[in-house]
Design an enzyme around this catalytic site. Structure first.
Site, mmCIF file in Angstrom:
data_model
loop_
_atom_site.group_PDB
_atom_site.id
_atom_site.type_symbol
_atom_site.label_atom_id
_atom_site.label_comp_id
_atom_site.label_asym_id
_atom_site.label_seq_id
_atom_site.Cartn_x
_atom_site.Cartn_y
_atom_site.Cartn_z
ATOM 1 N N HIS A 60 -1.744 -1.451 -8.420
ATOM 2 C CA HIS A 60 -0.472 -2.125 -8.094
ATOM 3 C C HIS A 60 -0.728 -3.333 -7.207
ATOM 4 O O HIS A 60 -0.499 -3.300 -5.997
ATOM 5 C CB HIS A 60 0.506 -1.135 -7.444
ATOM 6 C CG HIS A 60 1.047 -0.132 -8.410
ATOM 7 N ND1 HIS A 60 0.580 1.155 -8.488
ATOM 8 C CD2 HIS A 60 2.008 -0.251 -9.368
ATOM 9 C CE1 HIS A 60 1.242 1.802 -9.440
ATOM 10 N NE2 HIS A 60 2.113 0.976 -9.990
ATOM 11 N N ASN A 61 -1.229 -4.392 -7.823
ATOM 12 C CA ASN A 61 -1.583 -5.611 -7.090
ATOM 13 C C ASN A 61 -0.957 -6.818 -7.808
ATOM 14 O O ASN A 61 -0.223 -6.661 -8.792
ATOM 15 C CB ASN A 61 -3.117 -5.731 -7.019
ATOM 16 C CG ASN A 61 -3.733 -5.579 -8.400
ATOM 17 O OD1 ASN A 61 -3.215 -6.119 -9.387
ATOM 18 N ND2 ASN A 61 -4.821 -4.825 -8.502
ATOM 19 N N PHE A 62 -1.284 -8.013 -7.335
ATOM 20 C CA PHE A 62 -0.626 -9.209 -7.887
ATOM 21 C C PHE A 62 -0.997 -9.437 -9.354
ATOM 22 O O PHE A 62 -0.207 -9.973 -10.126
ATOM 23 C CB PHE A 62 -0.957 -10.440 -7.034
ATOM 24 C CG PHE A 62 -0.208 -11.667 -7.481
ATOM 25 C CD1 PHE A 62 1.170 -11.741 -7.372
ATOM 26 C CD2 PHE A 62 -0.876 -12.741 -8.045
ATOM 27 C CE1 PHE A 62 1.889 -12.851 -7.808
ATOM 28 C CE2 PHE A 62 -0.179 -13.874 -8.483
ATOM 29 C CZ PHE A 62 1.205 -13.919 -8.356
HETATM 30 N N1 LIG Z 1 -1.131 7.677 -17.814
HETATM 31 C C1 LIG Z 1 -0.725 6.387 -17.797
HETATM 32 N N2 LIG Z 1 0.315 6.028 -17.016
HETATM 33 C C2 LIG Z 1 0.669 4.742 -17.021
HETATM 34 C C3 LIG Z 1 0.021 3.764 -17.788
HETATM 35 N N3 LIG Z 1 0.607 2.556 -17.565
HETATM 36 C C4 LIG Z 1 1.594 2.793 -16.680
HETATM 37 N N4 LIG Z 1 1.629 4.096 -16.350
HETATM 38 C C5 LIG Z 1 2.557 4.762 -15.423
HETATM 39 O O1 LIG Z 1 3.785 4.093 -15.429
HETATM 40 C C6 LIG Z 1 4.106 3.644 -14.136
HETATM 41 C C7 LIG Z 1 4.732 2.283 -14.286
HETATM 42 O O2 LIG Z 1 5.437 1.937 -13.179
HETATM 43 P P1 LIG Z 1 4.932 0.942 -12.016
HETATM 44 O O3 LIG Z 1 6.158 0.126 -11.743
HETATM 45 O O4 LIG Z 1 4.505 1.862 -10.909
HETATM 46 O O5 LIG Z 1 3.797 0.070 -12.486
HETATM 47 C C8 LIG Z 1 2.771 3.592 -13.375
HETATM 48 O O6 LIG Z 1 2.895 3.794 -12.005
HETATM 49 C C9 LIG Z 1 2.029 4.734 -14.007
HETATM 50 O O7 LIG Z 1 2.376 5.945 -13.403
HETATM 51 C C10 LIG Z 1 -1.063 4.177 -18.601
HETATM 52 O O8 LIG Z 1 -1.705 3.387 -19.342
HETATM 53 N N5 LIG Z 1 -1.392 5.488 -18.574
HETATM 54 ZN ZN LIG Z 2 4.541 -2.002 -12.280
#
Ligand SMILES: Nc1nc2c(ncn2[C@@H]2O[C@H](COP(=O)(O)O)[C@@H](O)[C@H]2O)c(=O)[nH]1
Ligand SMILES: [Zn+2]
Length: 316
Positions: A60-62
């Site tokens: 969760h970065n830029f």
């Molecule tokens: N197992 C996986 N989980 C995934 C993947 N891509 C996203 N995610 C999940 O969705 C949330 C999206 O919300 P965010 O706003 O936090 O980015 C993310 O946190 C993951 O939990 C994936 O490829 N595989």
């Molecule tokens: Zn996101």
């Protein structure tokens, strides 16, 4: 800005400043800069302010923010939505994508609930992070030099839409968001109906938020590694703090290819299938790569199961 509208765009080749340039381009290209009369320095200052507030987490970065914005832009282009959706809606979508994870601490909502953090208490245990991301976005926008809405007539409405779109990225709301959009498609999607358009924008930001596996394997794979590295850090912290451990994050328990297969099948494909009902020719850009990724994981999982059976039978 070569390939910027393509889902296969290689996000890894951009440095921090190029990402800002590319996002600026999207605001220009979709007509948002012109419609909102955003001074050049204001857009740049806004984006720099947002970038400053993204933490340096593995996932969760830029760069994740950039990926989500770029995929939302790609969906707009490939589904030919720029002349069907108002520029205020397009601007709200871009802004929500840019801000959707700002100041993410690398720990998810479930951690905040279990640890009863100040953020969880502040937001009453509901969409904790998403409410925080929106609050940080509002704080950045409250600086006159960074306020891209300064010259927008209906800025309250636009800001409300930005907030609703960020809140829609909470996976706890997944079922509701999907049902509303599906119902609008089933009964005849109407681009003149504001609530129909908002339901579409919510699906777009959600699709973009989980879009890693739509990208080519070389682009997607480092993101999967980073996601599970961040999960592993959270699960170590949960163990240290004697909190309930999130099993799908625990590196001792999780099987990454199985988890990806489940995520593609359970979340991604149904959502992208619904999205592409608005323009079935766009399936080739978004749904076909997902089927390829799914097949890759299925083969990998099958191989692992065969290997395990082989190891087991050679022991007896
Ligand atoms: N197992 C996986 N989980 C995934 C993947 N891509 C996203 N995610 C999940 O969705 C949330 C999206 O919300 P965010 O706003 O936090 O980015 C993310 O946190 C993951 O939990 C994936 O490829 N595989
Ligand atoms: Zn996101």
């Amino acid at each position: 800005m070569r390939d910027l509208a393509e889902p296969y765009f290689d996000v890894w080749r951009l440095d921090r400043d190029s990402m800002i340039d590319h996002i600026e381009y999207m605001y220009h290209d979709l007509g948002v800069v012109r419609a909102w009369k955003i001074p050049r320095s204001t857009l740049r200052m806004f984006l720099l302010g947002v970038r400053e507030r993204y933490q340096d987490n593995p996932y969760h970065n830029f760069k994740h923010c950039f990926c989500v914005t770029q995929m939302a832009y790609s969906i707009i282009c490939k589904l030919r939505l720029r002349n069907k959706v108002s520029v205020d809606h397009l601007g709200a979508l871009l802004t929500a994508a840019v801000c959707h994870d700002v100041d993410h601490p690398g720990l998810n909502n479930s951690y905040h609930c279990h640890a009863r953090t100040p953020l969880a208490i502040l937001y009453n245990y509901k969409s904790i992070l998403e409410q925080h991301h929106f609050a940080v976005a509002c704080r950045i926008l409250s600086n006159k030099e960074r306020n891209i809405f300064r010259n927008v007539n209906n800025r309250d409405e636009v800001l409300t839409n930005v907030g609703d779109l960020i809140l829609a990225t909470d996976l706890a709301r997944h079922k509701d968001v999907m049902e509303t959009y599906r119902c609008n498609i089933d009964t005849g999607f109407d681009f003149k109906n504001n609530s129909h358009v908002l339901s579409l924008l919510k699906i777009i930001i959600k699709c973009a938020d989980v879009s890693n596996e739509v990208r080519p394997e070389t682009v997607a794979s480092p993101w999967v590694d980073r996601l599970f590295a961040e999960y592993s850090e959270q699960s170590a912290r949960e163990k240290r703090e004697r909190l309930p451990v999130t099993t799908y994050m625990d590196p001792d328990l999780v099987n990454v290819p199985e988890s990806q297969e489940g995520f593609i099948r359970g979340i991604m494909l149904p959502m992208y299938d619904e999205l592409c009902r608005l323009a079935t020719d766009a399936r080739v850009y978004f749904v076909s790569p997902l089927h390829e990724a799914l097949l890759r994981y299925e083969i990998q999982n099958m191989r692992e199961r065969v290997m395990k059976t082989f190891q087991f039978s050679s022991r007896i």
